[in-house]
Design a protein around this motif. Sequence first.
Motif, short mmCIF file in Angstrom:
data_model
loop_
_atom_site.label_atom_id
_atom_site.label_comp_id
_atom_site.label_asym_id
_atom_site.label_seq_id
_atom_site.Cartn_x
_atom_site.Cartn_y
_atom_site.Cartn_z
N SER A 36 0.86 -1.18 0.00
CA SER A 36 0.00 0.00 0.00
C SER A 36 0.90 1.23 0.00
CB SER A 36 -0.89 0.01 1.24
OG SER A 36 -0.10 0.20 2.40
N GLN A 37 0.31 2.38 -0.31
CA GLN A 37 1.08 3.62 -0.24
C GLN A 37 1.57 3.85 1.19
OE1 GLN A 37 -1.78 6.46 -1.80
NE2 GLN A 37 -0.75 6.49 -3.79
N LYS A 38 0.74 3.51 2.16
CA LYS A 38 1.11 3.70 3.56
C LYS A 38 2.30 2.83 3.94
CE LYS A 38 -0.63 3.56 8.25
NZ LYS A 38 -1.70 3.20 9.17
#
Length: 105
Positions: A36-38
């Motif tokens: 994920s981007q996170k």
Amino acid sequence: MAIRDTIMTLFLITPGEMSGHLAKRARGKRLALNLSQKTLSERSKVSLSVIKKFEKTGKISLQSLLKIALVLDALEPFKDLFGQKIADTSLETLLEEKERKRGRR
């Protein structure tokens, strides 16, 4: 016509287009790694907002891009970014050429 002018004429992509292309490739690689981007933000120590902006606009600092590339296992190609093309130069020329210490005015 200088070699630089010839190269510029043959390479028909703008810096903006290239940054957009790199952003799409980075996003694709991130998704292929199921990140994920996170998660990418946490692993790369690049803020989530910077990653979102990069994937949307292609704009990012070099330092942040390199941090992301490290996490995405894509850092190695950067070391040859400004390297001399061996195919365009003879072996004799390479052996005779001295490394430049600074640029000319």
